[in-house]
Design an enzyme around this catalytic site. Structure first.
Site, PDB file in Angstrom:
ATOM      1  N   ALA A  46      37.613  45.650  38.242  1.00  0.00           N
ATOM      2  CA  ALA A  46      36.886  44.329  38.451  1.00  0.00           C
ATOM      3  C   ALA A  46      36.783  42.808  39.171  1.00  0.00           C
ATOM      4  CB  ALA A  46      36.225  43.853  36.954  1.00  0.00           C
ATOM      5  N   ILE A  47      37.771  43.199  40.121  1.00  0.00           N
ATOM      6  CA  ILE A  47      38.096  41.989  41.376  1.00  0.00           C
ATOM      7  C   ILE A  47      37.535  42.297  42.572  1.00  0.00           C
ATOM      8  CG2 ILE A  47      40.082  41.780  42.762  1.00  0.00           C
ATOM      9  CD1 ILE A  47      40.772  42.258  39.631  1.00  0.00           C
ATOM     10  N   HIS A  49      38.300  42.633  46.240  1.00  0.00           N
ATOM     11  CA  HIS A  49      39.696  41.483  46.955  1.00  0.00           C
ATOM     12  C   HIS A  49      39.681  41.208  47.840  1.00  0.00           C
ATOM     13  CE1 HIS A  49      41.929  44.725  44.573  1.00  0.00           C
ATOM     14  NE2 HIS A  49      41.526  45.290  44.405  1.00  0.00           N
ATOM     15  N   CYS A 400      30.432  38.676  17.832  1.00  0.00           N
ATOM     16  CA  CYS A 400      31.754  38.253  18.893  1.00  0.00           C
ATOM     17  C   CYS A 400      31.278  37.678  19.410  1.00  0.00           C
ATOM     18  CB  CYS A 400      32.599  39.310  18.982  1.00  0.00           C
ATOM     19  SG  CYS A 400      32.546  40.497  17.382  1.00  0.00           S
TER      20      CYS A 400
END
Lengths: 470, 425
Positions: A46-47, A49, A400
């Site tokens: 999930a970068i 770049h 949560c």
């Protein structure tokens, strides 16, 4: 007859649909899974770049840098989570020639904001880095993104602009035809003038349906561990490693939603469906991650997962018209930085098609897309207003992640809505938290069952329903 | 609807209801219970088996029956409660009051204030991800409690061929429940050399149905990409590491996990409450008050109980103490001593005792670290022996409750140490 059939509803297929739906073309996206974002796109780092890693002059380098430049504006227009959090590449050796080589590549690729800093400077920025860090490359333009939301955003906008999505629809063969192609699927034949092959790890099989030219995709397994949000601030930047004698490094990064992620391993396999984690793989993630960052709270792991990168056989993305199949375009071998490059790949595919078929923009298109309202991100005043307008937002389903019934109803009701528990999870984050759906799944299942008109025990976690439900 | 209360109780399960009753019986009128679910009773509502209430009511009730008795009492006493209401945040304010941010369809999003807050949020189950079991992530892997909710409350059929990992009480109960639902339970695998469930549940839920309990075994691989196809179970060594070559394949469509309960203290931490890593619950004193003045904790959010009767008893005290806090403000607590653990004791609740504010009876609850036979429980303050009690068998699955009279504690000067003395045969 469709003008363009796109095979594969991952990041690349959906980005292509997003781009092409702006033009006067009939676009059909097909995928064997019941939802978009079910393959490589759902399980990766999930970068976004920065673009310092790709070899200068390659398609990878060009599309990576372009994709990285496009991403922030796209995230605003299409409403998906994106955060420029910067990145570091750590060097554990006194000899920093590895970093200098990366810096040189960054300059050649036209990546801005890249510099080399000392180990102490790196630790001043990220106090949890280990003492073994000798120096680091700092990349200011590196970012993190939600790959699910990004892909859904492309798909939903494309849908609004007229693209058709045929899901749970497996391509079984492709024949050449006088006017183009006949794409045979589990849901009948589709005639197509152009075909885009964005089938991820299966791109070689789709390619072989029309072409005699060689193309091999090797699935490369990457195992990850995801940690609780209480560990999310452990590092604020994405921390890469220069390759060491232990092999190719792994990264430690916050996610855009505030968890901490460590991985991936890298193992070439044959089985295109083998997304299992292994004892050895998870042990490697721990061992190598600990080289960069000290005392990673692995006791706060909430889940582990495996993604398969679609590695091509040319060392570069394979995005081209097949030499022996006119108007059949491969978008294959989209390994890292594929997620970053996806919007640029969509643009590039449109340029390739435009060279062969004159394209005309639609007079009126939806430029933006509004995502699901994330209740937890609102102020108390905004939350209050929303509940008073729609009381379902006053009912928490996922404790949560503070996800409301209103969000889940939106996720299953909107166009291309979720039909599975995982689909709800990717759209709303219900079940993504520390109890991993223990509390919310019965409620989510009940809401899905009601929407689809099926029994609660027939609600699937993922995969394809035996009979049509959508 | 008003926004200011003397006591706000977070959670309307057994702990919250008993706390409310305790506070009301102690004279407090201005109480509000906030419950996230649509009914009072908490997890008891899905526990349709019997075995509840032997201590409290001298009879065997089902979970819903036990809950109903308390819910009826709450209603009869006129204690206000709000359902489908989620607390998102608790903050201690500078004037000593507590801000409680809530949302509900009825109220919208609003911040309430209270002089005292009682934390009674219960616990959650440890999920598969936290157990690091390698393999695929197919449909058919549930925590035991989630399966219990699906079967008992949603009326759903969960599976036909079942393996259970972990011998916690919910896992044992679900082994029987799934069997009664027509499923076949192939085995219950337990990592430890002893069960973490109550003996009576092993007898009534496994032995009576011929379900094997595999001690020192664990699941090492999960097969099936979309739907569960089977699991590999292996024996583990004394360090709980799987022994290679002992793997055995169990075809199954359902894997239930009963591998521990974790108190849900995210709200507590947000309010500045210190958490004891041994219990994952708050550090409290003998009044069940946390380190944040006027914030009390009780029930499974404080430490995981095996019997609801103990939850009710503890929570009633928390309610009475909160009422006293509202009435008297900060009590003169006098000298404070720590309660420390020695041999064989994993934790104690409380972890400190204020000697100036003692009730007639002080409870010290704790669990042992392993199985002990023919031993003595000993409590000492320095060289001063406060208690010595012989016990034939002590097991980690059973919480122990020692009640000390005020005279035993008054005037102590040194920390209190609780330990197990292993006597020679």
């Amino acid at each position: 007859m469709a003008d363009v059939v796109i095979i594969g509803a991952g990041a690349v297929g959906c980005a292509a649909a997003y781009e092409l739906a702006k033009y006067k073309l009939s676009v059909v996206v097909v995928d064997k899974e019941s939802d978009v974002c079910e393959g490589t796109t759902k399980a990766n780092s999930a970068i976004v770049h920065a673009g310092f890693d790709a070899e200068p002059g390659t398609l990878k380098a060009r599309l990576n840098v372009r994709g990285s430049e496009m991403m922030e504006e796209l995230s605003n227009k299409l409403d998906f989570a994106y955060k420029r959090n910067e990145a570091m590449v750590l060097c554990f050796d006194k000899d920093i020639s590895g970093l200098e080589a990366l810096k040189e590549k960054a300059d050649k690729n036209g990546v801005k904001g890249v510099s080399i800093i000392s180990g102490d400077e790196a630790r001043a920025l990220e106090p949890n880095l280990t003492d073994e860090v000798q120096a680091a490359l700092l990349a200011k333009t590196s970012a993190i993104v939600c790959p699910f939301e990004m892909t859904l955003a492309f798909a939903e906008n494309a849908y609004t602009n007229g693209a058709e999505f045929k899901l749970s629809c497996a391509v079984t063969g492709i024949d050449k035809d006088s006017g183009g192609y006949i794409v045979h699927t589990s849901k009948g034949d589709i005639k197509a003038r152009c075909v885009i092959n964005a089938a991820g790890v299966y791109a070689d099989r789709i390619h072989a349906m029309v072409s005699g030219t060689p193309l091999k995709i090797t699935p490369r397994k990457g195992e990850y561990m995801l940690m609780d949000k209480t560990a999310g601030g452990y590092v604020s930047r994405t921390i890469f490693q220069l390759p060491t004698k232990m092999g190719k490094g792994i990264l430690v990064t916050p996610t855009v939603h505030g968890n901490l992620l460590a991985g991936p391993t890298a193992e070439n396999i044959d089985d295109k469906e083998n997304t299992s984690t292994t004892k050895q793989g998870l042990a490697d993630v721990k061992a190598k991650g600990s080289l960069s960052v000290k005392n990673i709270p692995f006791n706060k792991v909430i889940t582990s997962f495996t993604g398969l990168r679609a590695v091509g056989d040319r060392g570069d993305f394979i995005i081209e018209e097949c030499s022996d199949a006119p108007l059949f375009f491969d978008a294959a071998g989209i390994e890292s930085p594929g997620l970053t490059s996806a919007p640029a790949i969509g643009e590039y595919l449109r340029e390739l098609i435009e060279k062969r078929i004159p394209l005309e923009k639609k007079e009126k298109i939806a430029e933006t897309r509004k995502g699901i309202t994330h209740f937890a991100a609102l102020s108390e005043e905004e939350q209050d207003k929303l509940i008073k307008e729609t009381p379902a937002y006053g009912k928490i389903v996922c404790r949560c992640e503070t996800v409301t019934e209103g969000e889940i109803l939106d996720a299953i009701s909107r166009p291309l809505g979720a039909t599975t528990l995982d689909g709800v999870k990717r759209r709303t984050r219900a079940g993504m938290g520390r109890c991993q759906a223990g509390f919310c799944s019965p409620t989510s299942m009940a809401l899905i069952a009601k929407k689809l008109g099926i029994r609660i025990e027939d609600v699937r976690k993922n995969g394809v329903y035996e009979s049509e439900v959508r | 609807m008003k926004n200011e209360y003397n006591i706000i109780i977070i959670g309307g399960g057994p702990a919250g209801m008993a706390a409310a009753i305790g506070a009301k019986e102690a004279g407090e009128e201005d109480i509000l219970i906030l419950e996230r679910d649509g009914v009072l009773g908490g997890i008891l509502n899905q526990c349709i088996h019997n075995g509840f209430g032997l201590h409290t009511f001298n009879e065997e009730l089902t979970g819903p029956e036990y809950a109903e008795r308390y819910a009826d009492k709450v209603k009869a006493m006129g204690i206000p409660y709000e359902l489908d209401t989620m607390v998102l945040d608790v903050t201690a304010l500078s004037d000593g009051k507590k801000a409680v941010s809530v949302i509900s369809s009825k109220r919208g999003a609003v911040t309430l204030t209270a002089k005292a807050v009682i934390l009674a949020m219960g616990c959650r189950e440890r999920p598969r991800g936290a157990l690091n079991i390698p393999g695929f992530r197919p449909q058919g892997v549930y925590t035991a409690g989630t399966a219990q909710k699906l079967v008992n409350l949603e009326g759903a059929k969960v599976g036909k061929e079942v393996v259970i990992l972990g011998s916690g009480d919910i896992g044992l109960i679900m082994a029987r429940r799934m069997t009664l639902e027509g499923a076949h339970v192939a085995a219950v695998a337990e990592l430890m050399p002893y069960s973490s469930g109550l003996k009576r549940n092993i007898v009534q839920c496994l032995d009576d149905y011929g379900i094997p309990l595999l001690l020192s075994h664990t699941v090492v691989d999960i097969k099936g990409k979309e739907k569960l196809e089977g699991v590999y179970i292996a024996r583990v060594d004394e360090k709980n590491q799987p022994i290679e070559g002992t793997e055995e394949y169990y075809p199954c469509d359902t894997l239930l996990l009963s591998c521990g309960l974790i108190p849900e203290n995210e709200l507590s931490s947000g309010a500045g409450v210190s958490i004891d890593p041994r219990t994952n619950g708050a550090y409290v004193n003998e009044s069940l008050e946390t380190n944040v003045e006027g914030v009390f904790s009780c029930g499974n959010v404080l430490h995981v109980h095996d019997l609801v009767d103990f939850v009710s008893e503890e929570s009633t005290r928390a309610g009475a103490n909160a009422a006293r806090y509202v009435r008297e403000g900060k009590a003169a607590k006098g000298r404070e001593v720590s309660v420390t653990v020695g041999n064989g004791v994993r934790y104690t609740v409380p972890s400190r005792i204020s000697l100036g504010a003692l009730d007639d009876m002080t409870h010290i609850r704790f669990r042992v670290t392993g199985v002990f036979k023919n031993v003595s429980i000993v409590i000492k303050s320095g060289e001063n022996e406060i208690l010595r009690r012989k016990s034939r068998i002590l097991v980690p699955s059973e919480m122990l409750d020692i009640i000390l009279k005020r005279e035993k504690l008054e005037g102590l000067s040194e920390d209190i140490n609780v330990f197990i003395e292993e006597v020679q045969q």
